[in-house]
Scaffold this active site. Structure first.
Site, mmCIF file in Angstrom:
data_model
loop_
_atom_site.group_PDB
_atom_site.id
_atom_site.type_symbol
_atom_site.label_atom_id
_atom_site.label_comp_id
_atom_site.label_asym_id
_atom_site.label_seq_id
_atom_site.Cartn_x
_atom_site.Cartn_y
_atom_site.Cartn_z
ATOM 1 N N SER A 1 -10.670 -0.341 3.472
ATOM 2 C CA SER A 1 -9.854 -0.603 4.669
ATOM 3 C C SER A 1 -9.290 0.707 5.202
ATOM 4 O O SER A 1 -8.625 1.435 4.467
ATOM 5 C CB SER A 1 -8.672 -1.512 4.325
ATOM 6 O OG SER A 1 -9.161 -2.704 3.791
ATOM 7 N N GLU B 1 -4.484 3.612 6.318
ATOM 8 C CA GLU B 1 -4.304 3.440 4.867
ATOM 9 C C GLU B 1 -4.962 4.619 4.128
ATOM 10 O O GLU B 1 -4.470 5.082 3.104
ATOM 11 C CB GLU B 1 -4.948 2.112 4.446
ATOM 12 C CG GLU B 1 -4.860 1.845 2.958
ATOM 13 C CD GLU B 1 -5.441 0.494 2.565
ATOM 14 O OE1 GLU B 1 -5.238 -0.508 3.280
ATOM 15 O OE2 GLU B 1 -6.103 0.460 1.513
ATOM 16 N N ARG C 1 0.839 -1.219 0.000
ATOM 17 C CA ARG C 1 0.000 0.000 0.000
ATOM 18 C C ARG C 1 0.871 1.264 0.000
ATOM 19 O O ARG C 1 0.607 2.232 0.716
ATOM 20 C CB ARG C 1 -0.952 0.026 1.205
ATOM 21 C CG ARG C 1 -1.943 -1.097 1.252
ATOM 22 C CD ARG C 1 -2.927 -1.064 0.077
ATOM 23 N NE ARG C 1 -3.757 -2.242 0.136
ATOM 24 C CZ ARG C 1 -3.389 -3.426 -0.384
ATOM 25 N NH1 ARG C 1 -2.248 -3.554 -1.044
ATOM 26 N NH2 ARG C 1 -4.186 -4.466 -0.282
#
Ligand SMILES: Cc1cc2nc3c(=O)[nH]c(=O)nc-3n(C[C@H](O)[C@H](O)[C@H](O)COP(=O)(O)OP(=O)(O)OC[C@H]3O[C@@H](n4cnc5c(N)ncnc54)[C@H](O)[C@@H]3O)c2cc1C
Length: 338
Positions: free
Chosen positions: A237, A333, A163
């Site tokens: 998320s 995130e 990520r």
């Protein structure tokens, strides 16, 4: 089409968290030539926007938002076994995946139904069901807002990580991604060994799945366990899965023998953040106008009227609770815009 400019614009309809905030100015562009016209140096406070599915605005944005509408899919190279496509950053990610699946361009099907634009995909190296977009990106074309010139980054220059990429870290907000080049296979290499995908294929008695079968399975799984942002505001998320030392992991395992983990190196493992949050009883919890989704503890949701600060404060509480109980600092995130 000329560049479009609007003042005092609501961001609620163009971001997926559904938070009621406004931007001082919104400028939409659809070509590289228009980027040269804009003269970014005159905009001290700016933000690049794609589909708004990985952002949380804490308050009104007192600056200019540049929304990427560059479109187009063209073939730049083809051999017997591979095809390379150059895709405009403003294309919808999922529409592009469906385009590839219907043409039998393989390698992207596990990334079906991720919201957002093609241009944002390299930013955090989107991933799902065992595949990351770095596996299929060959290069990324950008516009440099500081030097006012175009540039191209090869896959390795993007420094993709979990990520992460240089566009989310050291060069955040400097480069506008204009086109992404994807190298896809013309011969199927099916990635179906992810538990949930396999179960659906077995259930449907599909022994030799096509990439369309994989894409359909991924879509079905995602629809069954993730909230649809059109109905319930969210940004997927909220936290990254933490990577911890073996010692830290063993300490947790002594108390919770069933803690799941994935080996990342000899000395480190990854623990699902959702498991940590769920274990502390947060799954399904509501605080004010927001909460933790009842099916997926990694996803924070807006029940309609939540402010950005309210959602941020909830994420703070979760981070503190995980730290007090597991000695792990969760990283967000989602991009927080102050
Ligand atoms: C229901 C749901 C499920 C999700 N599932 C996943 C998943 O499985 N895997 C996953 O990785 N992510 C997932 N996400 C997160 C999100 O969809 C991805 O991160 C997506 O790539 C964001 O695209 P976007 O166009 O909406 O980006 P935005 O939210 O608009 O922007 C995200 C960041 O990228 C920057 N940015 C956007 N476009 C450009 C550009 N052209 N040039 C430079 N900077 C740019 C922005 O400034 C911002 O910092 C999910 C989100 C939701 C709502």
């Amino acid at each position: 089409m000329p560049i479009t400019k609007q003042q005092n614009v609501s961001l609620k309809p163009i971001t997926t968290f559904g938070v009621d905030v406004k931007a001082k100015e919104l400028i939409e562009f659809e070509s590289i030539n228009q980027l040269f016209e804009i003269k970014f140096n005159q905009y001290p406070t700016k933000l690049i926007l794609g589909g708004g599915s990985n952002l949380l605005f804490k308050q009104n944005f007192n600056g200019t938002i540049f929304q990427n509408k560059i479109k187009g899919i063209e073939v730049v190279n083809q051999s017997e076994t591979t095809i390379t496509l150059r895709v405009g950053a403003g294309e919808s990610w999922h529409e592009f995946v469906l385009h590839c699946v219907s043409n039998n361009y393989c390698g992207i099907e596990n990334l079906s139904l991720i919201p957002g634009t093609v241009g944002a995909a390299p930013i955090q190296n989107i991933g799902a069901y065992g595949v990351e977009v770095k596996d299929i990106i060959s290069e990324v074309e950008v516009y440099d807002t500081i030097n006012e010139q175009t540039n191209t980054f090869t896959n390795s220059e993007c420094k993709f990580g979990y990520r992460d990429s240089i566009f989310k870290s050291i060069y955040k907000n400097r480069y506008i991604i204009t086109y992404v080049h994807f190298k896809l296979s013309l011969t199927p290499k099916i990635s179906s060994n992810y538990g949930a995908i396999n179960s659906i294929l077995v259930e449907q008695k599909i022994e030799n799945p096509s990439i369309k079968d994989i894409s359909n399975a991924v879509i079905a799984i995602r629809q069954s366990k993730l909230p649809d942002p059109k109905k319930l505001g969210n940004a997927g998320s909220f936290f990254k899965n933490p990577v911890v030392t073996n010692d830290c992991f063993l300490e947790i395992k002594t108390k919770y023998p069933s803690v799941p983990s994935f080996t990342v190196s000899e000395s480190h493992v990854k623990i699902p953040a959702g498991w940590l949050i769920e274990t502390l009883g947060w799954k399904g919890k509501t605080i004010g106008n927001c909460g933790v989704h009842y099916l997926q503890a990694l996803v924070l949701v807006n029940y309609g009227e939540a402010s950005g600060t309210e959602i941020f404060d909830l994420s703070e509480k979760i981070i503190q609770d995980v730290f007090s109980n597991f000695n792990i600092i969760l990283e967000r995130e989602v991009n927080i815009i102050e």
